[in-house]
Design a protein around this motif. Structure first.
Motif, PDB file in Angstrom:
ATOM      1  N   ASP A   1       0.835  -1.197   0.000  1.00  0.00           N
ATOM      2  CA  ASP A   1       0.000   0.000   0.000  1.00  0.00           C
ATOM      3  C   ASP A   1       0.871   1.248   0.000  1.00  0.00           C
TER       4      ASP A   1
ATOM      5  N   ASP B   1      -1.610   3.117   7.952  1.00  0.00           N
ATOM      6  CA  ASP B   1      -2.887   2.677   7.388  1.00  0.00           C
ATOM      7  C   ASP B   1      -4.068   3.259   8.149  1.00  0.00           C
TER       8      ASP B   1
ATOM      9  N   PHE C   1      -5.262   1.638  -1.253  1.00  0.00           N
ATOM     10  CA  PHE C   1      -5.328   0.264  -0.756  1.00  0.00           C
ATOM     11  C   PHE C   1      -5.600  -0.734  -1.871  1.00  0.00           C
TER      12      PHE C   1
END
Length: 775
Positions: free
Chosen positions: A320, A336, A344
């Motif tokens: 990611d 995240d 993502f």
């Protein structure tokens, strides 16, 4: 030898309170909550200390009154100063009446409900208390009473025995890890912090849990304590801690895992690449382990054009890309759960691209772009850090769509070949002579996804695992990992760990949690513009008025509170709140724009203003204080001083004669000063290498007469010799004015106010002088 601590004779049987946030108040470690009545009972059982009353003074005592003497003796005999003092810290022995488990605990508050005791999760686990043993919180239905029932039944939760028990100060404890692979560098500082913050006691044979910064949990068995016994106190004592493995097999496994971790340490061949500063001129190659982050920063780029952050993933890995602008209101590294821009997705070609427009509000005040590459792994995965994904990172400036320099897509306008035909199944261009064979083979072996139009072999594993999200049409993939990742990111509830487990702070997806963490989360790090420290922004995210005030003022809750401090304005000396200082200084800027220029002394070489400058930049400050020039010639008070005579001269004839004599004296004899640069002075002309104008009165008088005729014309300059400091200030003021920022009048006033100091004069000009208005 340590003395035994004094014991309190108190015990009670209390019901366990429901471990809800409202009842337990976020208890950690070995802390408990007791009711208020328990404090009163403990004070009543505490040992009393008596103090002799001989030092007591009776103000109404009369030594010559026999009745007063006897009354005083009787009062002294009855008077005692007593006080109850509880031992510190208070410790308790908890016993589960159901299974006999016991543990020691410390007190946090006496705020529990009557006949209840609130326990931390550590104590609940140590006592072996099950969920069904705890009385549930009453709901509205539970409070409804059936009046037809003669004997209503009332369920009561498990009771435990709480007994006051003071433990000796601990000197040694031996902990044994319950699992292999614990690196002392991971848990040593965490253990010290947790013991200091959350624990009063340690119970032998209990399980101690320490939570790491990445969410991991380290579990230890309290194997031995000194002084020997069932428990020790860990407050206000020097405690020696030893960590020993449970057995030799665990020790060997721990060493093996530590060695494996060192091989995968950041910067090693098998570890995550160490992040660094990047630029828009070259790409960066690196690798990241699953669960790790590689952090980079982009300090400079063309802020007038869009910037693109591109990540190329080599191989079939889930990696990611997160980007956050670094500004005063955004300081944390992208993660995240906390990022401004994120991707993502699971692209088939392995290319991820985040384009940030120059007009994006998030770039306001940004000093750099923080870029993080994250190796994704599911939270329940056991072998974290076992997969290495290689990538290429590139930052570059791109052109906006529709601009002159933007590339033109010629793919759609390219002419189609007349010798090719498109397959109806896979939509590829195939030569016409082989189109029948190709279509027959393609229909037998290939299948096209009706949604994404990708072609798969009918019996391939990719087609079997191919999926599309019904909620997010743009999300699809061809592996179970990509589907599990999408479900975890977009369809799993995530709670903000900083705000708590309550429902307002539980979000349906990771992007929404990240949006909360970078906008209104009270624990978001900012750089306070008043205390200049990285601190949480604070505030109540559920209060609309607080959010509205943040938007209108541009200040976070912490800055509004910290900006309430006052300080002196460096310009006017007024007491102003820090958060109002910007508006206050803006008013000074408006005042500067309306200020008139100061008048200069008429003398050509004088570096002073006519009326002087006040201590805070006031124009005509000298005249306002009664120290004005006192003449009609336009000369400052120092230049006019040699011409002043205390006599009645209504027509100014005597003044005219004095001016004439001074000019003649300058031309014929000179001032004799080596610094003089006056063209109308014999010494000044010699210093400048010029020829003398008049060597006698007869030759100098015709030259002086035009100057005498122009005395009343203030537009004509006068030419008297001045002191060295004034002449130097004049030249410096002219050099400042030549820079084109301020007018000569203001530059002269600045040099006069600061005594000829150039650096201070620039500061004075910035504070008090208006800049030139461009024409």
């Amino acid at each position: 030898m340590t003395s035994k601590p004094e014991q309190l004779n108190w015990s009670a049987s209390l019901r366990i309170a429901h471990p809800s946030p409202s009842a337990s108040k976020g208890l950690q470690g070995d802390k408990i909550l007791l009711p208020q009545s328990a404090l009163e009972q403990l004070l009543a059982r505490a040992p009393s200390t008596s103090t002799s009353s001989t030092s007591h003074t009776f103000t109404a005592f009369d030594p010559f009154n026999p009745y007063a003497v006897s009354d005083a003796r009787r009062e002294r005999a009855q008077y005692r100063e007593t006080s109850q003092q509880l031992p510190h810290p208070l410790m308790f022995h908890l016993v589960n009446q159901k299974n006999g488990n016991s543990v020691y605990a410390g007190i946090r508050e006496f705020s529990a409900n009557e006949d209840e005791v609130a326990l931390s999760p550590y104590l609940i686990h140590a006592l072996g208390i099950q969920h069904e043993d705890i009385q549930q919180e009453p709901t509205f239905e539970d409070e409804v009473v059936d009046l037809t029932d003669d004997e209503p039944t009332k369920t009561e939760g498990l009771r435990i025995t709480v007994k006051a028990r003071q433990l000796p100060k601990g000197t040694y404890v031996r902990l044994r890890p319950l699992e292999a692979g614990y690196n002392p560098d991971d848990w040593k500082s965490l253990l010290e912090r947790q013991l200091r913050a959350n624990f009063t006691t340690l119970t032998k044979d209990s399980i101690l849990s320490v939570h790491g910064v990445k969410g991991e949990e380290f579990r230890f068995l309290v194997d031995k304590v000194l002084p020997e016994g069932s428990g020790i106190c860990v407050v206000d004592t020097d405690l020696e801690v030893d960590i020993e493995p449970l057995n030799e097999e665990q020790a060997r496994e721990t060493l093996r895992q530590i060695a494996a971790q060192s091989q995968r340490a950041p910067g090693t061949d098998a570890g995550t690449s160490i992040g660094h500063t990047i630029d828009i001129w070259k790409q960066v190659d690196g690798q990241v382990l699953d669960g790790d982050y590689a952090d980079y920063d982009l300090p400079s780029w063309d802020k007038s054009r869009p910037v693109a952050i591109e990540l190329t993933i080599h191989g079939d890995h889930e990696v990611d890309l997160f980007v956050s602008p670094k500004s005063n209101h955004q300081r944390a590294l992208p993660r995240d759960t906390e990022h401004v821009f994120g991707d993502f997705s699971s692209p088939k070609d392995g290319l991820k691209r985040i384009v940030i427009q120059p007009t994006n509000a998030e770039l306001e005040g940004a000093e750099a772009l923080l870029v993080s590459v994250h190796g994704f792994c599911l939270p329940d995965k056991d072998a974290v850090g076992s997969v290495t994904a290689k990538y290429t990172l590139r930052a570059k400036a791109v052109d906006a769509k529709g601009s002159v320099t933007a590339p033109i897509d010629l793919g759609s306008s390219a002419p189609k070949s007349t010798t090719e035909e498109q397959c109806r199944n896979c939509h590829q261009m195939v030569p016409k002579q082989t189109i029948v064979l190709h279509q027959n083979f393609c229909l037998r072996n290939n299948i096209v996804c009706p949604q994404c139009k990708n072609v798969f072999q009918k019996k391939s594993a990719e087609w079997e695992a191919h999926w599309h999200c019904p909620v997010h049409p743009e999300a699809y993939g061809s592996s179970m990992l990509s589907r599990s990742k999408h479900d975890y990111v977009q369809h799993t509830a995530h709670t903000c760990t900083a705000c708590g487990p309550s429902s307002p702070f539980t979000f349906p997806s990771l992007p929404e949690l990240a949006r909360h963490a970078t906008t209104n989360c009270p624990h978001k790090l900012i750089l306070c513009q008043f205390c200049h420290l990285e601190v949480p922004q604070e505030g109540d995210p559920l209060d609309p008025s607080s959010e509205a005030e943040t938007v209108l003022s541009g200040l976070t809750a912490h800055e509004r509170a910290d900006g309430g401090r006052t300080t002196d304005c460096h310009l006017c000396g007024s007491i102003v709140r820090l958060r109002d200082m910007a508006a206050h200084v803006a008013h000074h800027e408006l005042d500067k724009a309306r200020k008139p220029k100061p008048e200069l002394c008429r003398d050509e070489l004088c570096g002073r203003t006519l009326h002087g400058i006040g201590p805070r930049g006031q124009v005509n400050g000298g005249t306002q204080m009664g120290q004005g020039p006192g003449n009609s010639l336009g000369l400052c008070s120092l230049c006019f001083a040699p011409l002043y005579v205390n006599m009645h001269d209504p027509e100014g004839k005597a003044l005219r004669r004095r001016i004439e004599r001074r000019y003649l004296a300058q031309l014929t004899a000179g001032c004799g000063k080596k610094w003089c640069q006056n063209e109308w002075c014999k010494t000044g002309r010699a210093n400048r290498g010029l020829e003398a104008l008049g060597t006698s009165v007869s030759t100098a008088l015709p030259l002086v007469k035009p100057l005498l005729e122009a005395i009343t014309d203030h537009s004509q300059r006068m030419h008297f010799c001045v002191d060295e400091a004034s002449q130097r200030r004049k030249k410096t003021a002219e050099m400042l004015a030549a820079e084109g920022v301020w007018d000569l009048e203001w530059c002269t006033a600045a040099m006069e106010a600061e005594g000829g100091n150039l650096s201070k004069a620039r500061g004075w000009l910035a504070d008090w002088a208006p800049t030139k208005v461009p024409k």
